[in-house]
Each structure stands twice: as C-alpha cells, then as structure tokens.
Scaffold this motif. Structure first.
Motif, PDB file in Angstrom:
ATOM      1  N   THR A   1       1.721   4.346   3.528  1.00  0.00           N
ATOM      2  CA  THR A   1       3.155   5.909   3.075  1.00  0.00           C
ATOM      3  C   THR A   1       3.501   5.893   4.453  1.00  0.00           C
ATOM      4  O   THR A   1       4.257   6.357   4.983  1.00  0.00           O
ATOM      5  N   VAL A   2       2.001   6.421   5.178  1.00  0.00           N
ATOM      6  CA  VAL A   2       1.814   7.103   6.704  1.00  0.00           C
ATOM      7  C   VAL A   2       2.702   5.640   7.617  1.00  0.00           C
ATOM      8  O   VAL A   2       3.837   6.406   8.532  1.00  0.00           O
ATOM      9  N   LEU A   3       2.001   4.257   7.414  1.00  0.00           N
ATOM     10  CA  LEU A   3       3.008   3.654   8.507  1.00  0.00           C
ATOM     11  C   LEU A   3       3.968   3.574   7.597  1.00  0.00           C
ATOM     12  O   LEU A   3       5.318   2.995   9.076  1.00  0.00           O
ATOM     13  N   GLY A   4       4.424   3.137   6.913  1.00  0.00           N
ATOM     14  CA  GLY A   4       5.981   2.816   6.433  1.00  0.00           C
ATOM     15  C   GLY A   4       6.640   4.255   6.594  1.00  0.00           C
ATOM     16  O   GLY A   4       7.900   3.889   7.488  1.00  0.00           O
ATOM     17  N   ALA A   5       6.618   5.706   6.402  1.00  0.00           N
ATOM     18  CA  ALA A   5       6.978   6.949   6.365  1.00  0.00           C
ATOM     19  C   ALA A   5       7.280   6.582   9.041  1.00  0.00           C
ATOM     20  O   ALA A   5       8.573   6.891   8.937  1.00  0.00           O
ATOM     21  N   ALA A   6       5.669   6.256   9.316  1.00  0.00           N
ATOM     22  CA  ALA A   6       6.257   5.999  10.845  1.00  0.00           C
ATOM     23  C   ALA A   6       7.029   5.178  11.043  1.00  0.00           C
ATOM     24  O   ALA A   6       7.967   5.252  12.745  1.00  0.00           O
ATOM     25  N   GLY A   7       7.016   4.020  10.211  1.00  0.00           N
ATOM     26  CA  GLY A   7       8.316   2.871  11.012  1.00  0.00           C
ATOM     27  C   GLY A   7       9.522   3.454  10.219  1.00  0.00           C
ATOM     28  O   GLY A   7      10.618   3.010  11.459  1.00  0.00           O
TER      29      GLY A   7
END
Length: 136
Positions: free
Chosen positions: A3-9
């Motif tokens: 979720t963190v990586l998706g939000a950053a992307g």
C-alpha cells in the motif's frame, strides 16, 4: 508495504502529470501516451500471444532457445528504434554518421546464426547421447 509503495507511485505519477500539464506540449504527450497504449494492446500483446501459441508445440529445451533469441532480437530492435525513427537529418552530419539499419540487420543476423549453431549443437549432442536402438 504494498500500500505504501502503491501510494508513493500514485503520488509520483500525479506529480509527473502536473509537471507535464504546465508545459505547452501536454496534448502532444497525451496523444503519444494514447498511441503507446493502442500500439501495445493492438499490436505487441497479440503478437506476443501468437508467438507463445506457436512455441507451445516445441520441446522445453527448444522453446527456451527460441524465447531467448526472440527476447534478444526484441531488445536490439528497442535499442535501435530511436535512431531508426529519428527526425530529418541534423545540421551536424557527425551526430548519427553510421548506417544503423544495416547495423541492426547484421546484429539480428548474428543472433539468429548463434541460435542456429546452439540449436544444432544441442540436437547433435542429444542424438549422440541416445541409445543405439533409438537411432534411426
């Protein structure tokens, strides 16, 4: 973590979109992106699926060789594509002085020749290792 990586992307994509939107050529970029999606979904993906179906009848050893050869050839074409699709000649003739079409064709021929040599060596080694009663 996903979720963190998706939000950053998503945040980086939004930031990139804002940077593009401030440029005067944002419509050109949108047209290019739409063309890339059409090219991928209409040409590249069906072509890859068709090749996969054609390779389904090969043995695992041969399939790997053909896949590797096609992957290498595809990478060579992708590397050469910007030079091959370059705009009209520049004022400086030394910018792209070589015949890149010929170079790409020679590179593809070398890849194909190496694949044939490797395939022939594997075939010969396989025939040599078979028992005598199976040889025809």
């Amino acid at each position: 973590m996903r979720t963190v990586l998706g939000a950053a992307g998503l945040a980086l994509m939004a930031f990139g979109g804002l940077l593009i939107w401030d440029q005067t050529t944002h419509w050109d970029v949108l047209i290019w992106l739409a063309g890339a999606v059409v090219l991928h979904d209409g040409v590249i993906a069906p072509l890859v699926l068709a090749v996969g179906l054609l390779l389904g009848g090969l043995s695992a050893r041969s399939r790997g060789l053909v896949r590797g050869t096609l992957l290498t050839a595809g990478c060579l074409v992708l590397i050469a594509l910007p030079v091959l699709l370059r705009p009209l000649p520049t004022a400086n003739p030394s910018v792209l002085p070589l015949d890149y079409v010929r170079g790409l064709l020679i590179s593809l021929a070398v890849v194909a020749a190496l694949a044939v040599v490797i395939g022939a060596a594997r075939w010969g080694r396989g025939r040599r290792n078979r028992p005598d009663e199976l040889r025809g």
